[in-house]
Design a protein around this motif. Structure first.
Motif, mmCIF file in Angstrom:
data_model
loop_
_atom_site.group_PDB
_atom_site.id
_atom_site.type_symbol
_atom_site.label_atom_id
_atom_site.label_comp_id
_atom_site.label_asym_id
_atom_site.label_seq_id
_atom_site.Cartn_x
_atom_site.Cartn_y
_atom_site.Cartn_z
ATOM 1 N N VAL A 146 0.865 -1.170 0.000
ATOM 2 C CA VAL A 146 0.000 0.000 0.000
ATOM 3 C C VAL A 146 0.905 1.225 0.000
ATOM 4 O O VAL A 146 1.731 1.397 0.901
ATOM 5 C CB VAL A 146 -0.933 0.017 1.216
ATOM 6 C CG1 VAL A 146 -1.788 1.284 1.197
ATOM 7 C CG2 VAL A 146 -1.814 -1.219 1.231
ATOM 8 N N ARG A 147 0.739 2.058 -1.025
ATOM 9 C CA ARG A 147 1.590 3.237 -1.187
ATOM 10 C C ARG A 147 0.698 4.444 -1.466
ATOM 11 O O ARG A 147 0.048 4.515 -2.508
ATOM 12 C CB ARG A 147 2.577 3.009 -2.333
ATOM 13 C CG ARG A 147 3.668 4.061 -2.457
ATOM 14 C CD ARG A 147 4.505 3.801 -3.692
ATOM 15 N NE ARG A 147 5.046 2.443 -3.721
ATOM 16 C CZ ARG A 147 5.547 1.883 -4.823
ATOM 17 N NH1 ARG A 147 5.547 2.542 -5.978
ATOM 18 N NH2 ARG A 147 6.032 0.660 -4.772
ATOM 19 N N ASP A 148 0.665 5.374 -0.512
ATOM 20 C CA ASP A 148 -0.154 6.591 -0.660
ATOM 21 C C ASP A 148 -1.609 6.256 -0.981
ATOM 22 O O ASP A 148 -2.262 6.921 -1.788
ATOM 23 C CB ASP A 148 0.422 7.503 -1.753
ATOM 24 C CG ASP A 148 1.822 8.000 -1.413
ATOM 25 O OD1 ASP A 148 2.076 8.237 -0.223
ATOM 26 O OD2 ASP A 148 2.648 8.123 -2.335
ATOM 27 N N GLY A 149 -2.103 5.189 -0.365
ATOM 28 C CA GLY A 149 -3.491 4.813 -0.537
ATOM 29 C C GLY A 149 -3.774 3.900 -1.712
ATOM 30 O O GLY A 149 -4.910 3.449 -1.889
ATOM 31 N N PHE A 150 -2.765 3.602 -2.516
ATOM 32 C CA PHE A 150 -2.919 2.719 -3.664
ATOM 33 C C PHE A 150 -2.235 1.376 -3.398
ATOM 34 O O PHE A 150 -1.175 1.331 -2.776
ATOM 35 C CB PHE A 150 -2.309 3.347 -4.924
ATOM 36 C CG PHE A 150 -3.044 4.571 -5.401
ATOM 37 C CD1 PHE A 150 -4.076 4.459 -6.319
ATOM 38 C CD2 PHE A 150 -2.700 5.830 -4.929
ATOM 39 C CE1 PHE A 150 -4.765 5.582 -6.760
ATOM 40 C CE2 PHE A 150 -3.383 6.965 -5.370
ATOM 41 C CZ PHE A 150 -4.416 6.841 -6.284
ATOM 42 N N VAL A 151 -2.833 0.295 -3.871
ATOM 43 C CA VAL A 151 -2.215 -1.015 -3.764
ATOM 44 C C VAL A 151 -1.394 -1.249 -5.025
ATOM 45 O O VAL A 151 -1.935 -1.274 -6.139
ATOM 46 C CB VAL A 151 -3.266 -2.125 -3.597
ATOM 47 C CG1 VAL A 151 -2.576 -3.493 -3.550
ATOM 48 C CG2 VAL A 151 -4.070 -1.908 -2.326
ATOM 49 N N MET A 152 -0.103 -1.413 -4.831
ATOM 50 C CA MET A 152 0.811 -1.606 -5.948
ATOM 51 C C MET A 152 1.276 -3.059 -5.980
ATOM 52 O O MET A 152 1.609 -3.639 -4.944
ATOM 53 C CB MET A 152 2.023 -0.679 -5.825
ATOM 54 C CG MET A 152 1.671 0.790 -5.692
ATOM 55 S SD MET A 152 0.770 1.445 -7.121
ATOM 56 C CE MET A 152 2.020 1.281 -8.411
ATOM 57 N N LYS A 153 1.299 -3.620 -7.174
ATOM 58 C CA LYS A 153 1.767 -4.988 -7.379
ATOM 59 C C LYS A 153 3.112 -4.949 -8.094
ATOM 60 O O LYS A 153 3.250 -4.293 -9.126
ATOM 61 C CB LYS A 153 0.748 -5.775 -8.205
ATOM 62 C CG LYS A 153 1.152 -7.209 -8.507
ATOM 63 C CD LYS A 153 0.088 -7.887 -9.364
ATOM 64 C CE LYS A 153 0.490 -9.306 -9.749
ATOM 65 N NZ LYS A 153 -0.550 -9.959 -10.597
ATOM 66 N N ASN A 154 4.085 -5.639 -7.510
ATOM 67 C CA ASN A 154 5.439 -5.693 -8.071
ATOM 68 C C ASN A 154 6.019 -4.302 -8.295
ATOM 69 O O ASN A 154 6.846 -4.096 -9.197
ATOM 70 C CB ASN A 154 5.449 -6.486 -9.381
ATOM 71 C CG ASN A 154 5.032 -7.919 -9.187
ATOM 72 O OD1 ASN A 154 5.305 -8.528 -8.151
ATOM 73 N ND2 ASN A 154 4.345 -8.483 -10.167
ATOM 74 N N GLY A 155 5.581 -3.352 -7.480
ATOM 75 C CA GLY A 155 6.166 -2.020 -7.503
ATOM 76 C C GLY A 155 5.660 -1.096 -8.582
ATOM 77 O O GLY A 155 5.845 0.123 -8.499
ATOM 78 N N THR A 156 5.011 -1.620 -9.623
ATOM 79 C CA THR A 156 4.642 -0.773 -10.756
ATOM 80 C C THR A 156 3.179 -0.866 -11.176
ATOM 81 O O THR A 156 2.650 0.064 -11.781
ATOM 82 C CB THR A 156 5.501 -1.125 -11.983
ATOM 83 O OG1 THR A 156 5.322 -2.520 -12.303
ATOM 84 C CG2 THR A 156 6.988 -0.867 -11.705
ATOM 85 N N VAL A 157 2.507 -1.971 -10.874
ATOM 86 C CA VAL A 157 1.128 -2.161 -11.327
ATOM 87 C C VAL A 157 0.175 -1.644 -10.260
ATOM 88 O O VAL A 157 0.152 -2.138 -9.134
ATOM 89 C CB VAL A 157 0.833 -3.647 -11.612
ATOM 90 C CG1 VAL A 157 -0.617 -3.805 -12.073
ATOM 91 C CG2 VAL A 157 1.795 -4.184 -12.659
ATOM 92 N N ASN A 158 -0.624 -0.648 -10.622
ATOM 93 C CA ASN A 158 -1.573 -0.046 -9.692
ATOM 94 C C ASN A 158 -2.875 -0.839 -9.729
ATOM 95 O O ASN A 158 -3.610 -0.796 -10.715
ATOM 96 C CB ASN A 158 -1.820 1.412 -10.083
ATOM 97 C CG ASN A 158 -2.744 2.131 -9.116
ATOM 98 O OD1 ASN A 158 -3.328 1.523 -8.212
ATOM 99 N ND2 ASN A 158 -2.887 3.428 -9.294
ATOM 100 N N LEU A 159 -3.164 -1.570 -8.650
ATOM 101 C CA LEU A 159 -4.393 -2.368 -8.595
ATOM 102 C C LEU A 159 -5.600 -1.564 -8.148
ATOM 103 O O LEU A 159 -6.733 -2.017 -8.307
ATOM 104 C CB LEU A 159 -4.208 -3.566 -7.664
ATOM 105 C CG LEU A 159 -3.203 -4.623 -8.111
ATOM 106 C CD1 LEU A 159 -3.198 -5.790 -7.129
ATOM 107 C CD2 LEU A 159 -3.498 -5.111 -9.517
#
Length: 204
Positions: A112-125
């Motif tokens: 979880v980064r700034d309220g977004f769930v990131m997959k493998n560092g680059t894919v915004n789920l």
């Protein structure tokens, strides 16, 4: 036909039921009930787990998904100097050293980064929104993901990760380990695990 989770459980059973195996002498329900339930409810293609076996119980947690799960596994690993750790995956059950276990527990495919769930560092789920509601005696929560991606683009493993992350974020927002998470949605569609499991995760 056996489910993949059942096949993994049988491979784990072969470890703890091997003649002369020195651990899991007590609290065997950790393995036969709780670990089996974890496999049944979180297994997805590509999933791997860290399994910690002690004289008094076991702990099975999905790897690379949920920081709370990794923290629980680390506590289990540190509770007993004689504990053995194993990586459980489609490839089977492989014993690893304590250091190797800790290294695996420190790596995450989802964050979880700034309220977004990131997959493998680059894919915004998706953006995660937690709604807290008053309840009788305790607050309740629902968690909603908002994303430009379609629900059908998510893998089974993504869904497991989003459910577990949702519970963790609900706990943070409600500031309570015991807050029920009543539903998890993705672009308005429920992706929640069974209600009783979501509540159990909150209480873990």
């Amino acid at each position: 036909m056996s489910q993949p989770s059942d096949i993994l459980f049988e491979k784990m059973r072969a470890v703890v039921e091997a003649p002369g195996y020195p651990l899991l002498q007590h609290y065997k329900q950790d393995f036969y009930q709780h670990d089996r339930q974890t496999l049944q409810e979180t297994y997805a293609p590509g999933m791997s787990y860290l399994w910690v076996v002690r004289a008094h119980g076991t702990d099975l947690e999905p790897l690379h998904i949920d920081r709370r799960a990794s923290e629980r596994a680390l506590v289990a690993l540190n509770q007993c100097a004689e504990a053995r750790s194993y990586v459980v995956s489609e490839a089977g059950v492989r014993e690893v050293t304590r250091q190797q276990a800790k290294e695996r527990l420190a790596k995450f495919d989802y964050e979880v980064r700034d309220g977004f769930v990131m997959k493998n560092g680059t894919v915004n789920l998706g953006f995660i929104e937690v709604n807290c509601m008053p309840g009788r005696g305790q607050r309740k929560t629902t968690v909603h993901y908002h994303s430009a991606q379609a629900r059908d683009s998510l893998s089974e493993r993504d869904l497991v990760a989003l459910n577990r992350i949702a519970v963790g974020q609900a706990i943070v927002q409600a500031q309570s380990l015991f807050v029920p998470c009543l539903d998890v949605t993705y672009n308005g569609e429920s992706i929640a695990a069974p209600k009783r499991r979501l509540e159990a995760l909150c209480e873990a």
